[in-house]
Write an enzyme that holds these catalytic residues in place. Structure first.
Site, PDB file in Angstrom:
ATOM      1  N   LYS A  88      -3.542  -1.885  16.678  1.00 54.23           N
ATOM      2  CA  LYS A  88      -3.941  -0.750  15.825  1.00 54.23           C
ATOM      3  C   LYS A  88      -4.876   0.173  16.606  1.00 54.23           C
ATOM      4  O   LYS A  88      -4.802   1.391  16.515  1.00 54.23           O
ATOM      5  CB  LYS A  88      -4.635  -1.264  14.555  1.00 54.23           C
ATOM      6  CG  LYS A  88      -3.700  -1.973  13.585  1.00 54.23           C
ATOM      7  CD  LYS A  88      -2.875  -0.968  12.790  1.00 54.23           C
ATOM      8  CE  LYS A  88      -2.025  -1.639  11.746  1.00 54.23           C
ATOM      9  NZ  LYS A  88      -1.306  -0.714  10.892  1.00 54.23           N
ATOM     10  N   THR A 120      -7.183 -23.086  -0.729  1.00 52.39           N
ATOM     11  CA  THR A 120      -8.221 -23.505   0.212  1.00 52.39           C
ATOM     12  C   THR A 120      -9.145 -22.332   0.519  1.00 52.39           C
ATOM     13  O   THR A 120      -8.676 -21.237   0.836  1.00 52.39           O
ATOM     14  CB  THR A 120      -7.573 -23.983   1.531  1.00 52.39           C
ATOM     15  OG1 THR A 120      -6.631 -24.997   1.215  1.00 52.39           O
ATOM     16  CG2 THR A 120      -8.619 -24.546   2.489  1.00 52.39           C
ATOM     17  N   TYR A 139      -3.341  -8.081  16.499  1.00 58.36           N
ATOM     18  CA  TYR A 139      -3.127  -7.141  15.396  1.00 58.36           C
ATOM     19  C   TYR A 139      -4.108  -5.970  15.508  1.00 58.36           C
ATOM     20  O   TYR A 139      -3.713  -4.797  15.563  1.00 58.36           O
ATOM     21  CB  TYR A 139      -3.277  -7.879  14.057  1.00 58.36           C
ATOM     22  CG  TYR A 139      -3.398  -6.964  12.858  1.00 58.36           C
ATOM     23  CD1 TYR A 139      -2.392  -6.047  12.546  1.00 58.36           C
ATOM     24  CD2 TYR A 139      -4.527  -7.018  12.034  1.00 58.36           C
ATOM     25  CE1 TYR A 139      -2.517  -5.205  11.450  1.00 58.36           C
ATOM     26  CE2 TYR A 139      -4.650  -6.186  10.939  1.00 58.36           C
ATOM     27  CZ  TYR A 139      -3.652  -5.277  10.652  1.00 58.36           C
ATOM     28  OH  TYR A 139      -3.779  -4.446   9.570  1.00 58.36           O
ATOM     29  N   ALA A 183       3.820   1.566   7.700  1.00 58.38           N
ATOM     30  CA  ALA A 183       4.591   0.398   8.145  1.00 58.38           C
ATOM     31  C   ALA A 183       3.948  -0.222   9.374  1.00 58.38           C
ATOM     32  O   ALA A 183       3.451   0.477  10.250  1.00 58.38           O
ATOM     33  CB  ALA A 183       6.026   0.818   8.471  1.00 58.38           C
ATOM     34  N   GLY A 205     -11.946 -16.611  14.015  1.00 62.34           N
ATOM     35  CA  GLY A 205     -12.058 -15.153  14.071  1.00 62.34           C
ATOM     36  C   GLY A 205     -12.434 -14.491  12.764  1.00 62.34           C
ATOM     37  O   GLY A 205     -12.264 -13.283  12.624  1.00 62.34           O
ATOM     38  N   ASP A 206     -12.916 -15.244  11.771  1.00 61.12           N
ATOM     39  CA  ASP A 206     -13.375 -14.631  10.514  1.00 61.12           C
ATOM     40  C   ASP A 206     -14.877 -14.347  10.616  1.00 61.12           C
ATOM     41  O   ASP A 206     -15.682 -15.279  10.563  1.00 61.12           O
ATOM     42  CB  ASP A 206     -13.150 -15.599   9.336  1.00 61.12           C
ATOM     43  CG  ASP A 206     -11.876 -15.301   8.579  1.00 61.12           C
ATOM     44  OD1 ASP A 206     -11.302 -14.211   8.791  1.00 61.12           O
ATOM     45  OD2 ASP A 206     -11.464 -16.152   7.780  1.00 61.12           O
ATOM     46  N   ASP A 262      11.785   2.519   5.435  1.00 65.83           N
ATOM     47  CA  ASP A 262      11.281   1.143   5.410  1.00 65.83           C
ATOM     48  C   ASP A 262      12.450   0.199   5.672  1.00 65.83           C
ATOM     49  O   ASP A 262      13.512   0.333   5.053  1.00 65.83           O
ATOM     50  CB  ASP A 262      10.645   0.859   4.018  1.00 65.83           C
ATOM     51  CG  ASP A 262       9.804  -0.402   4.013  1.00 65.83           C
ATOM     52  OD1 ASP A 262      10.318  -1.467   4.393  1.00 65.83           O
ATOM     53  OD2 ASP A 262       8.625  -0.318   3.623  1.00 65.83           O
ATOM     54  N   ILE A 268       0.838  -1.205   0.000  1.00 65.54           N
ATOM     55  CA  ILE A 268       0.000   0.000   0.000  1.00 65.54           C
ATOM     56  C   ILE A 268       0.872   1.255   0.000  1.00 65.54           C
ATOM     57  O   ILE A 268       0.595   2.223  -0.715  1.00 65.54           O
ATOM     58  CB  ILE A 268      -0.947  -0.032   1.224  1.00 65.54           C
ATOM     59  CG1 ILE A 268      -1.950  -1.179   1.054  1.00 65.54           C
ATOM     60  CG2 ILE A 268      -1.642   1.298   1.417  1.00 65.54           C
ATOM     61  CD1 ILE A 268      -2.726  -1.540   2.312  1.00 65.54           C
TER      62      ILE A 268
HETATM   63  N1  LIG Z   1      -3.296  -5.002   2.830  1.00 66.34           N
HETATM   64  C1  LIG Z   1      -4.481  -4.866   3.439  1.00 66.34           C
HETATM   65  O1  LIG Z   1      -5.512  -5.400   2.964  1.00 66.34           O
HETATM   66  C2  LIG Z   1      -4.589  -4.039   4.700  1.00 66.34           C
HETATM   67  C3  LIG Z   1      -5.846  -3.936   5.318  1.00 66.34           C
HETATM   68  C4  LIG Z   1      -5.963  -3.152   6.467  1.00 66.34           C
HETATM   69  C5  LIG Z   1      -4.862  -2.476   6.963  1.00 66.34           C
HETATM   70  N2  LIG Z   1      -3.640  -2.602   6.361  1.00 66.34           N
HETATM   71  C6  LIG Z   1      -2.507  -1.855   6.928  1.00 66.34           C
HETATM   72  O2  LIG Z   1      -1.874  -1.157   5.880  1.00 66.34           O
HETATM   73  C7  LIG Z   1      -0.473  -1.027   6.127  1.00 66.34           C
HETATM   74  C8  LIG Z   1       0.295  -1.495   4.917  1.00 66.34           C
HETATM   75  O3  LIG Z   1      -0.083  -2.828   4.604  1.00 66.34           O
HETATM   76  P1  LIG Z   1       0.559  -3.611   3.377  1.00 66.34           P
HETATM   77  O4  LIG Z   1      -0.422  -4.638   2.958  1.00 66.34           O
HETATM   78  O5  LIG Z   1       1.085  -2.638   2.397  1.00 66.34           O
HETATM   79  O6  LIG Z   1       1.765  -4.356   4.119  1.00 66.34           O
HETATM   80  P2  LIG Z   1       3.273  -4.572   3.622  1.00 66.34           P
HETATM   81  O7  LIG Z   1       3.824  -5.614   4.538  1.00 66.34           O
HETATM   82  O8  LIG Z   1       3.317  -4.807   2.176  1.00 66.34           O
HETATM   83  O9  LIG Z   1       3.936  -3.158   3.927  1.00 66.34           O
HETATM   84  C9  LIG Z   1       4.431  -2.797   5.192  1.00 66.34           C
HETATM   85  C10 LIG Z   1       5.793  -2.193   4.991  1.00 66.34           C
HETATM   86  O10 LIG Z   1       6.295  -1.743   6.262  1.00 66.34           O
HETATM   87  C11 LIG Z   1       7.670  -2.114   6.366  1.00 66.34           C
HETATM   88  N3  LIG Z   1       8.003  -2.227   7.788  1.00 66.34           N
HETATM   89  C12 LIG Z   1       7.530  -3.127   8.686  1.00 66.34           C
HETATM   90  N4  LIG Z   1       8.069  -2.886   9.891  1.00 66.34           N
HETATM   91  C13 LIG Z   1       8.884  -1.793   9.767  1.00 66.34           C
HETATM   92  C14 LIG Z   1       9.708  -1.066  10.654  1.00 66.34           C
HETATM   93  N5  LIG Z   1       9.806  -1.377  11.950  1.00 66.34           N
HETATM   94  N6  LIG Z   1      10.375   0.009  10.170  1.00 66.34           N
HETATM   95  C15 LIG Z   1      10.295   0.357   8.868  1.00 66.34           C
HETATM   96  N7  LIG Z   1       9.528  -0.316   7.978  1.00 66.34           N
HETATM   97  C16 LIG Z   1       8.840  -1.375   8.419  1.00 66.34           C
HETATM   98  C17 LIG Z   1       7.768  -3.416   5.613  1.00 66.34           C
HETATM   99  O11 LIG Z   1       9.080  -3.709   5.185  1.00 66.34           O
HETATM  100  C18 LIG Z   1       6.814  -3.178   4.445  1.00 66.34           C
HETATM  101  O12 LIG Z   1       7.494  -2.603   3.338  1.00 66.34           O
HETATM  102  C19 LIG Z   1      -0.197  -1.832   7.393  1.00 66.34           C
HETATM  103  O13 LIG Z   1      -0.125  -0.932   8.460  1.00 66.34           O
HETATM  104  C20 LIG Z   1      -1.416  -2.733   7.517  1.00 66.34           C
HETATM  105  O14 LIG Z   1      -1.682  -3.038   8.864  1.00 66.34           O
HETATM  106  C21 LIG Z   1      -3.490  -3.377   5.245  1.00 66.34           C
END
Ligand SMILES: NC(=O)c1ccc[n+]([C@@H]2O[C@H](COP(=O)([O-])OP(=O)(O)OC[C@H]3O[C@@H](n4cnc5c(N)ncnc54)[C@H](O)[C@@H]3O)[C@@H](O)[C@H]2O)c1
Length: 332
Positions: A145, A203, A141, A74, A286-287, A31, A12
């Site tokens: 948040k 699955t 998780y 992140a 939990g789904d 990152d 994202i």
């Molecule tokens: N993908 C989804 O459907 C979804 C849904 C709800 C919320 N989110 C939230 O969106 C955000 C991004 O999700 P995503 O799917 O892109 O995940 P992702 O794992 O692809 O991206 C997270 C990024 O954060 C970096 N990161 C992790 N810990 C770090 C640290 N301590 N310091 C620096 N960088 C760090 C990782 O290397 C990664 O590039 C997250 O906070 C996630 O909880 C995602």
């Protein structure tokens, strides 16, 4: 605006970086690539490959570059891992998150947009879910948040931090440049694409939910629509969000339409033109049966409207990205 994006090498974050650059903003990415990919960061972006949890280092980065706003994408974000090992989640998402807030405070950064999640609601009592629904996460998780959202609120009240917590529902799709490449992959659309490419059955977790076809219903949002919302949210933090309202604003991001797992499979079969090999397994703990957002408040506050709401667009763009990145980022 001069913006620091944490997690800008992730799924994202990287698509959001593209959007911010296109809008003419100056972007820095922080990152540690623990789940992201350096190749997802465009070469013109200043990239610091380190953690947001190092308060002193982040303070320097913010001050030296006169950063005005932070987009905090992140996080650790695997539900199952968080249940098995909550310590990682509290350290990263809460302790690390507060270190980032402290760095922002020391550097005088007053604008903050946070990647939150529908997981803060737990099993919702009503659908569609509004921001007024009770927060009752059912895994570490979602709990971490929610805790960080609480910190944002109190930092707003005490220190004047202006923040928006964007509660994403199920994110899918890709931009031309960036897509989803996780290991392990727990999200539905890339898992379907993996099954189509490998011909190995995936699955489905449960076929006996109280929904019309027995599979869970979710609200899918295109990652580029999400990126648009990030841009609007960052711009909206330039002044108090709504007079008289607290400085930290939570907003749901979804389309308000739910699709079942079987409907997503059927849409993928139509896009790709072949059947998705699959088996039905037991439900995953939990789904909830149905998670659909009311995104009315995001429309009102940000003037945001999702423009790529069809499954065809989401799956089609993810499929296209997979064609151009058959081995993900590492073998692109
Ligand atoms: N993908 C989804 O459907 C979804 C849904 C709800 C919320 N989110 C939230 O969106 C955000 C991004 O999700 P995503 O799917 O892109 O995940 P992702 O794992 O692809 O991206 C997270 C990024 O954060 C970096 N990161 C992790 N810990 C770090 C640290 N301590 N310091 C620096 N960088 C760090 C990782 O290397 C990664 O590039 C997250 O906070 C996630 O909880 C995602």
């Amino acid at each position: 605006m001069r913006i620091l994006v944490t997690g800008g090498a992730g799924y994202i974050g990287s698509v959001s970086v593209e959007r911010l650059l296109a809008a003419g903003h100056a972007v820095w990415v922080l990152d540690d690539t623990s789940t992201g990919h350096a190749a997802a960061v465009p070469p013109e972006v200043r990239f610091s490959r380190s953690t947001y949890a190092d308060e002193n280092q982040v303070t320097r980065l913010l001050v030296d570059n006169a950063i005005e706003a932070i987009l905090h994408c992140a996080a650790r974000s695997l539900v199952g891992e968080s249940i098995r090992n909550p310590s990682i989640y509290y350290r990263a998402n809460v302790v690390g998150g507060v270190a980032l807030l402290e760095a922002a405070r020391r550097a005088g950064v007053e604008r903050f947009v946070f990647s939150s999640t529908a997981a803060v609601y737990g099993v919702p009592v009503a659908s569609p879910i509004t921001e007024l629904a009770p927060l009752d996460p059912i895994n570490p998780y979602g709990e971490t948040k929610r805790t960080f959202e609480g910190a944002l609120r109190w930092y707003g009240t005490a220190y004047g931090l202006r923040s928006i917590a964007l509660r994403y529902f199920n994110v899918a799709g890709a931009s031309e440049r960036n897509g989803e490449d996780h290991d392990p992959e727990t999200h539905l659309v890339p898992t379907i694409i993996g099954a189509l490419v490998s011909s190995l059955p995936m699955t489905l977790f449960g076929g006996d939910y109280p929904t019309p076809d027995g599979t869970p219903i979710r609200d899918y949002i295109h990652v580029e629509d999400l990126a648009d919302a990030h841009l609007l949210a960052l711009e909206a933090t330039s002044e108090p969000i709504q007079p008289g309202v607290e400085a930290a604003v939570p907003l749901n991001l979804g389309t308000g339409t739910g699709f079942s797992v079987r409907e997503v499979l059927a849409a993928a079969e139509k896009v790709v033109g072949k059947p998705v090999p699959h088996t039905i397994g037991p439900r995953r703990a939990g789904d909830p049966p149905i998670l659909v957002a009311s995104a009315e408040r995001a429309r009102e506050v940000l003037g945001w409207t999702p423009r790529r709401g069809s499954l065809t667009e989401m799956i089609g763009s993810a499929w296209q990205w997979r064609q151009t990145h058959p081995g993900g980022y590492d073998q692109a």
